[in-house]
Design a protein around this motif. Structure first.
Motif, mmCIF file in Angstrom:
data_model
loop_
_atom_site.group_PDB
_atom_site.id
_atom_site.type_symbol
_atom_site.label_atom_id
_atom_site.label_comp_id
_atom_site.label_asym_id
_atom_site.label_seq_id
_atom_site.Cartn_x
_atom_site.Cartn_y
_atom_site.Cartn_z
ATOM 1 N N GLU A 127 43.389 88.755 27.455
ATOM 2 C CA GLU A 127 44.115 88.406 26.239
ATOM 3 C C GLU A 127 43.367 87.342 25.437
ATOM 4 O O GLU A 127 43.274 87.424 24.206
ATOM 5 C CB GLU A 127 45.521 87.909 26.592
ATOM 6 N N VAL A 128 42.813 86.342 26.121
ATOM 7 C CA VAL A 128 42.031 85.311 25.440
ATOM 8 C C VAL A 128 40.787 85.922 24.810
ATOM 9 O O VAL A 128 40.397 85.567 23.675
ATOM 10 C CB VAL A 128 41.653 84.189 26.428
ATOM 11 N N ASP A 129 40.157 86.832 25.514
ATOM 12 C CA ASP A 129 38.967 87.482 24.976
ATOM 13 C C ASP A 129 39.296 88.278 23.714
ATOM 14 O O ASP A 129 38.551 88.233 22.721
ATOM 15 C CB ASP A 129 38.365 88.388 26.039
ATOM 16 N N ARG A 130 40.422 89.004 23.751
ATOM 17 C CA ARG A 130 40.811 89.752 22.550
ATOM 18 C C ARG A 130 41.166 88.823 21.398
ATOM 19 O O ARG A 130 40.882 89.108 20.231
ATOM 20 C CB ARG A 130 41.991 90.675 22.882
ATOM 21 N N LEU A 131 41.784 87.675 21.708
ATOM 22 C CA LEU A 131 42.114 86.707 20.667
ATOM 23 C C LEU A 131 40.854 86.141 20.012
ATOM 24 O O LEU A 131 40.772 86.010 18.779
ATOM 25 C CB LEU A 131 42.957 85.579 21.273
ATOM 26 N N LEU A 132 39.848 85.827 20.839
ATOM 27 C CA LEU A 132 38.585 85.323 20.283
ATOM 28 C C LEU A 132 37.894 86.391 19.433
ATOM 29 O O LEU A 132 37.307 86.086 18.384
ATOM 30 C CB LEU A 132 37.667 84.875 21.412
ATOM 31 N N GLN A 133 37.967 87.647 19.864
ATOM 32 C CA GLN A 133 37.344 88.706 19.084
ATOM 33 C C GLN A 133 38.001 88.874 17.719
ATOM 34 O O GLN A 133 37.330 89.191 16.731
ATOM 35 C CB GLN A 133 37.398 90.024 19.866
ATOM 36 N N ARG A 134 39.328 88.645 17.670
ATOM 37 C CA ARG A 134 40.005 88.748 16.380
ATOM 38 C C ARG A 134 39.763 87.530 15.502
ATOM 39 O O ARG A 134 39.787 87.619 14.271
ATOM 40 C CB ARG A 134 41.521 88.931 16.606
ATOM 41 N N ALA A 135 39.542 86.359 16.124
ATOM 42 C CA ALA A 135 39.441 85.120 15.346
ATOM 43 C C ALA A 135 38.035 84.842 14.838
ATOM 44 O O ALA A 135 37.870 84.232 13.769
ATOM 45 C CB ALA A 135 39.922 83.943 16.204
ATOM 46 N N LEU A 136 37.023 85.259 15.550
ATOM 47 C CA LEU A 136 35.653 84.925 15.176
ATOM 48 C C LEU A 136 35.056 85.968 14.238
ATOM 49 O O LEU A 136 35.413 87.145 14.304
ATOM 50 C CB LEU A 136 34.788 84.800 16.427
ATOM 51 N N PRO A 137 34.123 85.536 13.393
ATOM 52 C CA PRO A 137 33.434 86.505 12.524
ATOM 53 C C PRO A 137 32.622 87.482 13.361
ATOM 54 O O PRO A 137 32.178 87.178 14.468
ATOM 55 C CB PRO A 137 32.522 85.608 11.664
ATOM 56 N N GLN A 138 32.429 88.664 12.792
ATOM 57 C CA GLN A 138 31.710 89.705 13.506
ATOM 58 C C GLN A 138 30.278 89.302 13.814
ATOM 59 O O GLN A 138 29.728 89.646 14.868
ATOM 60 C CB GLN A 138 31.711 90.992 12.681
ATOM 61 N N VAL A 139 29.641 88.546 12.904
ATOM 62 C CA VAL A 139 28.270 88.137 13.125
ATOM 63 C C VAL A 139 28.154 87.219 14.340
ATOM 64 O O VAL A 139 27.183 87.275 15.103
ATOM 65 C CB VAL A 139 27.698 87.464 11.854
ATOM 66 N N VAL A 140 29.170 86.368 14.547
ATOM 67 C CA VAL A 140 29.145 85.466 15.706
ATOM 68 C C VAL A 140 29.337 86.258 16.992
ATOM 69 O O VAL A 140 28.670 86.014 18.008
ATOM 70 C CB VAL A 140 30.228 84.381 15.561
#
Length: 287
Positions: free
Chosen positions: A251-264
């Motif tokens: 869940e944390v991993d999915r949250l980070l994927q939604r919050a961070l820019p795609q380039v990062v």
């Protein structure tokens, strides 16, 4: 014997937990070899008793069937993971133990029929010679007036190797003690070609030790099962905590994927080094 958990799935997992290693299978292999040896002794003894031959044949068949079922349940993953697999193994363990109960109930007969029979025959016990006297004395001391270790050893195998439930072990152990004691009353009486003395003292000593061992094993069975149940609950809780932690990490991993820019995210996947993006209004550092 089905289990005392409200969830039937937990009861099945508890049974799998008890039979998680190869020890029961190894015990069945040893028992089959022992039964085959008993058949050989019963058939080759100078004095053959039909009851002992039948005893050896029955336990050989039962032990062989138990070994076959345990082998299939242990090596076949589909059977081992099925809901009925552990229940069948528990049922076979009870059948296996009952065969040992019948085996031990005739052990007093075997001690006066088979034990040292070849020496008695060679010594000609009907004759008044020194060899006959020695043979009779040895037989009385080492075959008749003895504390039988087989029932104790079989009890240990039932509880520690076969891992029977207390619901099965308690009545089976009590039945074994009663039938073993009754075997003294039904063993063959002394005859001229098969003489021995029925001493009350050694019989009382044997039965007293057997009763003490039975009581000890009954307590051990209840306490051992309680300890194994506690170990299973601790293992189940640890497994549940592991799965919950893994779910939270995802869940944390999915949250980070939604919050961070795609380039990062792309740079984090491509490189194991620290990544840093700087903007006029905010900065995000990923380590």
């Amino acid at each position: 014997c089905g289990g005392d958990f409200a969830d039937p799935q937990l009861n099945s997992e508890m049974r799998r937990f008890l039979w998680r290693d190869i020890v029961p299978l190894a015990m069945y292999v040893v028992s089959v070899c022992s039964a085959l040896f008993e058949v050989f002794l019963a058939l080759t003894a100078p004095r053959t008793d039909i009851a002992l031959v039948i005893r050896a044949a029955i336990v050989t068949v039962v032990f062989g069937a138990s070994l076959a079922v345990e082998t299939i349940a242990y090596f076949n993953k589909r059977v081992r993971r099925s809901a009925a697999g552990p229940s069948v193994r528990i049922a076979m363990s009870a059948v296996f133990a009952l065969a040992y109960v019948g085996f031990n109930s005739l052990d007093t007969t075997a001690r006066v029929v088979l034990c040292n029979a070849d020496q008695l025959q060679a010594a000609d016990v009907s004759g008044p010679n020194a060899t006959s006297a020695v043979a009779l004395q040895n037989r009385q001391q080492y075959c008749v007036d003895v504390v039988n270790g087989w029932p104790i050893a079989c009890t240990y195998c039932m509880l520690c190797a076969i891992r029977m439930y207390p619901q099965q072990a308690v009545p089976i152990l009590i039945a074994q003690l009663i039938l073993y004691a009754a075997g003294y009353a039904f063993r063959p009486a002394p005859t001229s070609d098969n003489p021995y003395d029925a001493h009350a003292g050694p019989i009382a000593t044997d039965l007293t030790i057997q009763a003490c061992a039975c009581a000890t094993m009954l307590v051990f069975s209840v306490r051992w099962h309680a300890a194994e149940r506690a170990r299973f609950i601790a293992t189940a809780r640890s497994e549940r905590a592991r799965r919950l932690a893994l779910t939270e990490m995802r869940e944390v991993d999915r949250l980070l994927q939604r919050a961070l820019p795609q380039v990062v995210l792309a740079r984090m996947v491509d490189s194991a080094d620290a990544a840093q993006d700087v903007a006029e209004s905010a900065s995000v550092a990923i380590c």
